[in-house]
Design an enzyme around this catalytic site. Structure first.
Site, PDB file in Angstrom:
ATOM      1  N   PRO A 141     -36.455 -46.351 -95.526  1.00 32.39           N
ATOM      2  CG  PRO A 141     -38.688 -46.125 -96.222  1.00 32.39           C
ATOM      3  CD  PRO A 141     -37.330 -46.556 -96.706  1.00 32.39           C
ATOM      4  CB  SER A 145     -27.103 -46.466 -88.783  1.00 28.71           C
ATOM      5  OG  SER A 145     -27.138 -45.058 -88.622  1.00 28.71           O
ATOM      6  CD  GLN A 298     -11.985  -9.993 -67.280  1.00 29.04           C
ATOM      7  OE1 GLN A 298     -12.587 -10.403 -66.285  1.00 29.04           O
ATOM      8  NE2 GLN A 298     -10.692  -9.726 -67.264  1.00 29.04           N
ATOM      9  CD  GLU A 393     -21.848 -37.962 -96.846  1.00 27.83           C
ATOM     10  OE1 GLU A 393     -20.659 -38.310 -96.742  1.00 27.83           O
ATOM     11  OE2 GLU A 393     -22.229 -37.062 -97.620  1.00 27.83           O
TER      12      GLU A 393
END
Length: 410
Positions: A141, A145, A298, A393
């Site tokens: 929690p 990082s 285009q 990750e």
């Protein structure tokens, strides 16, 4: 959620001719394409679907690329390019299939890298066959990082043996956002064994799902189907044999494991981006307005051109990162500068592929107009699926820091 809708066209294969890949990689990719297209899995219940995908992937032999040949794998060692091709193709068809495959590799990767022979023999063959479901438990929690903020503790439960290591450990604390939480048969868990040493005081352990004191019943629900849970450890008693790798070596082991699979996260994003581009092209060719198709405008052509360039730029960075990692392992190059270059390449791939995929999918949804936000449309599902890849990750901001610090070094 109903079974995945067949794609408008098979994913491209021209990239297989690039020099990043060899014959074994091309054989893998070309064999996986028809298999993945033929699968129909009901993904209404993401947990049941993941079990089904693991069983199918194991029976098809695809999980053998998640472990080395010595323990039932397809190749002598973990191969980043094989993982990249697996994840790109599976994500094109079903992000949940990609998730199921990826977690078998990530969840057992630390055992492949640092497990002793007994640990490898016990767990890896089951991962390769789909008999065992694996999980990787690092985040907490208050420690995502910032791994050094980890609070889960593994303390010595008894006297140390003659070799100076504890005879057993008591695991206490919690992990959260754990993929396959409550579904896995075992977890590679990282915990503090020296609370005063920061990242140098972290060790890794293999924790079986039926270990007394482990509670994995708190499931987390997120914006895209993804089986997550919070794990709680209340005096979980682990034998000394549960220690994975050297004591206090868990942080380096976690980084090594993540480094192998970071390029494969980029590949998953790449697969989703390719699918979004294919959906957009098909819709533009079929949708009629003002007497012509959407593809005749285009502005549409310019947007599709931008999407294609974003996809290809992500692909090249992803394949390069996987190739650099494999070449370094093959030649056993471990010079600090080379290791840094490989990590930076993986960070560039992960950052670019996930951010580009978000942009490509958003453009595809915009081209679909109102149909793009309709629940059940493929681009709407991809819009939800891609968002988490920019976070897990290693969030984009973490990848930017890795790259930026490397650029500043002489």
């Amino acid at each position: 959620m109903s079974p995945p809708r067949p794609p408008p066209c098979p994913p491209p294969t021209a990239h297989l001719a690039l020099p990043f890949f060899d014959a074994a990689h091309r054989t893998l990719a070309l064999g996986l394409l028809p298999w993945a297209a033929a699968q129909q899995v009901d993904e209404t219940d993401d947990r049941a679907a993941c079990r089904d995908w693991v069983r199918r992937l194991g029976a098809g032999g695809w999980l053998r690329y998640c472990v080395p040949a010595a323990h039932g794998g397809a190749l002598p060692a973990l191969d980043s390019r094989a993982l990249v091709l697996l994840r790109e193709t599976l994500a094109y068809h079903s992000p949940l299939a990609d998730f199921a495959c990826a977690m078998q590799g990530l969840g057992s990767g630390a055992i492949t890298l640092a497990g002793n022979l007994a640990q490898q023999a016990r767990y890896l063959p089951g991962v390769a066959s789909g008999r065992l479901i694996a999980a990787f438990a690092l985040s907490e929690p208050e420690a995502g990082s910032d791994v050094a903020a980890m609070q889960t503790m593994a303390s010595s439960a008894e006297e140390t043996n003659p070799g100076g290591h504890p005879d057993s450990y008591s695991l206490t604390g919690s992990k959260t956002w754990i993929s396959n939480g409550g579904l896995a048969d075992f977890y590679c868990v990282f915990a503090k064994t020296d609370p005063t040493a920061g990242t140098r005081g972290i060790s890794a352990f293999i924790v079986d799902a039926d270990t007394p004191g482990l509670d994995a019943t708190q499931h987390l629900h997120v914006m895209a189907p993804h089986p997550l849970a919070t794990l709680r450890f209340a005096d979980c008693r682990l034998p000394a044999s549960a220690l994975l790798g050297p004591l206090h070596g868990g942080f380096k082991l976690a980084l090594r494991t993540l480094d192998i699979f970071r390029a494969s996260v980029a590949a998953a994003a790449l697969g989703m981006a390719r699918r979004a581009l294919a959906e957009a092209v098909q819709h533009a060719r079929q949708r009629r307005m003002f007497g012509q198709t959407l593809a005749d405008f285009q502005l549409t052509q310019a947007r599709l051109g931008e999407m294609a360039a974003l996809v290809d730029s992500a692909a090249l960075l992803t394949y390069r990162a996987a190739w650099l990692r494999d070449e370094g392992e093959k030649h056993q190059r471990s010079v600090a500068a080379e290791l840094r270059d490989r990590s930076v390449a993986a960070a560039m791939a992960k950052m670019t592929a996930t951010e580009n995929a978000q942009r490509v999918i958003d453009m595809a949804l915009q081209l679909h107009g109102g149909r793009g936000v309709e629940r059940g449309s493929k681009v709407e599902a991809l819009y939800r699926d891609i968002r988490a890849l920019r976070i897990y990750e290693g969030a984009t901001e973490v990848q930017q820091l890795i790259i930026g610090k490397a650029v500043l070094q002489p």
